[in-house]
Design an enzyme around this catalytic site. Structure first.
Site, mmCIF file in Angstrom:
data_model
loop_
_atom_site.group_PDB
_atom_site.id
_atom_site.type_symbol
_atom_site.label_atom_id
_atom_site.label_comp_id
_atom_site.label_asym_id
_atom_site.label_seq_id
_atom_site.Cartn_x
_atom_site.Cartn_y
_atom_site.Cartn_z
ATOM 1 N N GLU A 11 -91.713 3.267 29.946
ATOM 2 C CA GLU A 11 -92.258 3.910 31.156
ATOM 3 C C GLU A 11 -93.678 3.460 31.460
ATOM 4 O OE1 GLU A 11 -91.686 8.124 30.690
ATOM 5 O OE2 GLU A 11 -92.355 8.139 28.636
ATOM 6 N N ASP B 273 -92.357 7.680 35.331
ATOM 7 C CA ASP B 273 -93.668 7.214 34.895
ATOM 8 C C ASP B 273 -93.837 5.717 35.114
ATOM 9 O OD1 ASP B 273 -95.267 9.377 34.034
ATOM 10 O OD2 ASP B 273 -93.911 9.677 32.347
ATOM 11 N N CYS C 86 -83.361 7.194 32.401
ATOM 12 C CA CYS C 86 -83.329 8.661 32.398
ATOM 13 C C CYS C 86 -84.330 9.247 33.395
ATOM 14 C CB CYS C 86 -83.578 9.217 30.999
ATOM 15 S SG CYS C 86 -85.186 8.787 30.331
ATOM 16 N N HIS D 277 -93.294 17.235 37.482
ATOM 17 C CA HIS D 277 -92.408 17.968 36.574
ATOM 18 C C HIS D 277 -91.928 19.293 37.166
ATOM 19 C CE1 HIS D 277 -93.522 14.935 33.618
ATOM 20 N NE2 HIS D 277 -92.295 15.170 33.203
HETATM 21 C C1 PEP Z 1 -89.761 9.465 33.258
HETATM 22 O O1 PEP Z 1 -90.973 9.294 33.199
HETATM 23 O O2 PEP Z 1 -89.017 8.823 34.032
HETATM 24 C C2 PEP Z 1 -89.106 10.462 32.401
HETATM 25 C C3 PEP Z 1 -87.796 10.566 32.354
HETATM 26 O O3 PEP Z 1 -89.898 11.308 31.694
HETATM 27 P P1 PEP Z 1 -90.689 12.527 32.393
HETATM 28 O O4 PEP Z 1 -90.182 12.657 33.799
HETATM 29 O O5 PEP Z 1 -90.431 13.742 31.593
HETATM 30 O O6 PEP Z 1 -92.112 12.068 32.324
HETATM 31 MG MG MG Z 2 -92.065 10.124 31.538
#
Ligand code: PEP
Ligand code: MG
Length: 593
Positions: free
Chosen positions: A446, A470, A517, A199
């Protein structure tokens, strides 16, 4: 002598600047330039802070109880000696005079220099004095923060004649701390730890400045004030570059600026493939303030608002319903009627809530946070908080088009429980005669388990969004934030591709919207492959929209789809996909652009 450090490329482009080393514990130290006229008064602030600390330490020593351990007075003497140390004060002053750093920044810059000198000492006793120096500086920083109002941080777009561009170097920066650097002076950064989809890296990418993570030794090899080149395309950091290398990177930086300016012209071009397939390009955002750049980038909505960032850095207090409502409404209003997909809090794993928070205390520390009480599991375990968030989201829906997205769903029961919570939140608002609109409910796919039951999930959902970050982590059992296994984090793994393709196909068959996403959506290497899988909605950082659009404008979905079966059936999907590539994107994809 020039050295190179290798890591994971995170955010594109080249940054050239002087290194500012920041210890993880000191990311909240304010960094800003002062005007030349303020140099004297800044030195005076420093002097006063030193006097305050000297008085504090002397008083402490005087008031020591008679039965205090014998080492304590000696220790306080060491602290007093360090405080009065000429190197500390004169070198700190130099940072203010020559670089125009504010006092706090100058002090922490000098601390990093001296800490390294202590580390390199042969004598163990002297080496251990580093901790004492840190404590003394900590006291001074506290005295400075009490002493006077800080100037606001300047943005890196400001003109500070004579001051060099800066790049941030740290061992690690937590996602919550990373937020503090949005709109800061830094033009690039490098960390020792982290993977491409950690993140912290994601926030870095959203800042749209060149960055390299997982560069292992970087913060040890780079010294305060070194000239550093960060190559965010290749994942290389060059320390103390030679004039020739520097010229080469300056040239590349100019090229990449020109390329950006060229892509910028696509901003308002509709994203339609050569054979007429319309593709929605949406934005991922972390904070309400990011919505403006989403709109400016030409995004046709927000595909992922990571609402948990509102919950981080809160010193133990979480945002209430009204505060959340204001934040969601701000995004909805900024987007002027375009859809806004708000993901309910995805805390846990590498985005833990503040340790002081009662909600965090209530749940015992998890041994394996990525598999623990995170995301929708956390929300369902905190029903009051969950409904509060849902009410805030519903209230914002009165101002535009809002969708609710549930993170990390693995079970059908989780969707049903969330639906019930949404129904109760609606009822509560109706009872209170509070306005709201209809919102669609979606889930992130995910976890492999969710990817394998998409048809059942879709009976309860209006849409889905694939979180590839994820999904890859959980499919391959690779911690996405751990640089030690970063080389195994493989979006091209056949299992990953089959799960993504299967999910898109199941949603298309069910006639329900599906988007991606995760970071794959904004990575142009995957644009054609995702189109071939039938994806028509991509959500990514605003800065990536133009380059993905360029790939879409040149794509022919029918031709791409014909290449898919062989790729999915292959043991080596990447090689198969790229070999079969005949379209204009293939050459660039093969080069890894
Ligand atoms: C993902 O896991 O691809 C996602 C978009 O959520 P995050 O990156 O915030 O875990
Ligand atoms: Mg995620």
């Amino acid at each position: 002598m020039s050295i190179q450090v290798f890591g994971q490329p995170v955010s594109r482009g080249v940054a050239i600047g002087r290194a500012v080393l920041i210890a993880s514990s000191r990311v909240d130290v304010a960094h800003y330039y002062i005007d030349a006229q303020r140099v004297e008064s800044e030195i005076e602030r420093l002097r006063q802070a030193r006097n305050v600390v000297a008085t504090e330490l002397t008083a402490l020593k005087r008031e020591l109880p008679a039965d205090a351990p014998a080492e304590l007075p000696a220790l306080l003497d060491v602290h007093l000696m360090l405080l009065r140390d000429d190197v500390l004060s004169s070198a700190t002053k130099q940072w203010i005079v020559t670089r125009h750093y504010n006092a706090e920044w100058a002090l922490s810059a000098q601390l990093e220099v001296m800490a390294r000198q202590f580390d390199e000492m042969d004598d163990e006793y002297l080496r251990e004095r580093k901790a004492d120096l840190e404590q003394v500086v900590e006291r001074m920083l506290r005295a400075l923060s009490k002493a006077g109002p800080l100037l606001p941080m300047a943005s890196h777009g400001d003109d500070h004649a004579g001051e060099d561009p800066l790049v941030l170097v740290a061992n690690d920066i937590a996602p919550a701390d990373m937020l503090q650097f949005k709109g800061s002076l830094f033009t690039g950064f490098v960390t020792d730890v982290g993977g491409k989809t950690s993140h912290s890296a994601i926030v870095a990418r959203s800042m749209d400045i060149p960055a390299v993570v997982g560069a292992r030794e970087a913060s040890r090899l780079i010294r305060q004030d070194d000239w550093v080149v960060i190559d965010g395309d290749a994942g290389v950091v060059v320390v103390d570059p030679s004039p020739i290398v520097l010229e080469e990177y300056r040239f590349r930086r100019r090229q990449s600026e020109l390329e950006r300016a060229r892509l910028d012209r696509l901003r308002h071009t509709p994203s339609v493939t050569l054979d007429g397939a319309a593709v929605d390009l949406l934005a991922n955002i972390e904070l309400p303030g990011d919505a403006a750049s989403a709109l400016a980038s030409g995004a046709v909505g927000v595909g992922l608002f990571r609402s948990e960032f509102l919950f981080l850095n809160r010193g133990g207090e979480l945002p209430g319903e009204d505060e959340q409502f204001e934040a969601y409404r701000a995004v909805v209003e900024t987007m002027r009627g375009l859809p806004v997909t708000i993901r309910t809090v995805d805390v846990g794993a590498d985005k833990p809530l503040d340790r002081l928070s009662i909600h965090e205390l209530r749940h015992e520390h998890s041994l394996n946070p990525a598999l623990g009480l995170r995301a929708i599991r956390w929300s369902l375990a905190e029903p009051t908080m969950f409904r509060q968030q849902l009410r805030a989201i519903l209230r914002a829906s009165a101002f535009g088009k809002v969708r609710v997205l549930l993170p990390m769903v693995a079970q059908l029961a989780e969707v049903r429980l969330a639906r019930e919570a949404l129904a109760r939140a609606r009822q509560q608002l109706t009872d209170a005669a509070t306005a709201f609109n209809e919102v669609e409910l979606g889930a992130m796919i995910e976890v492999p388990a969710a990817a394998m039951i998409v048809p059942s999930l879709l009976k309860e959902l209006d849409f889905i969004s694939i979180g590839t970050n994820d999904l890859i982590q959980y499919t391959l059992a690779i911690d996405r934030a751990d640089e030690a296994v970063a080389h195994l984090y493989d979006p091209w793994h056949p299992a990953v591709l089959q799960l993504i393709a299967g999910t898109i196909d199941a949603a298309n068959r069910a006639g329900k919207p599906v988007s991606v996403c995760g970071e794959m959506a904004g990575d142009t290497v995957f644009s054609e492959l995702l189109l071939a899988m039938g994806l028509r909605s991509f959500s990514m950082h605003p800065s990536q929209i133009a380059s993905v659009k360029q790939r879409i404008l040149r794509a022919d979905t029918a031709r791409l789809a014909a290449r898919l079966a062989a790729t999915l059936g292959s043991d080596e999907p990447m090689a198969t996909w790229l070999r079969a590539a005949g379209g204009p994107g293939a050459h660039a994809a093969a080069k890894g652009e």
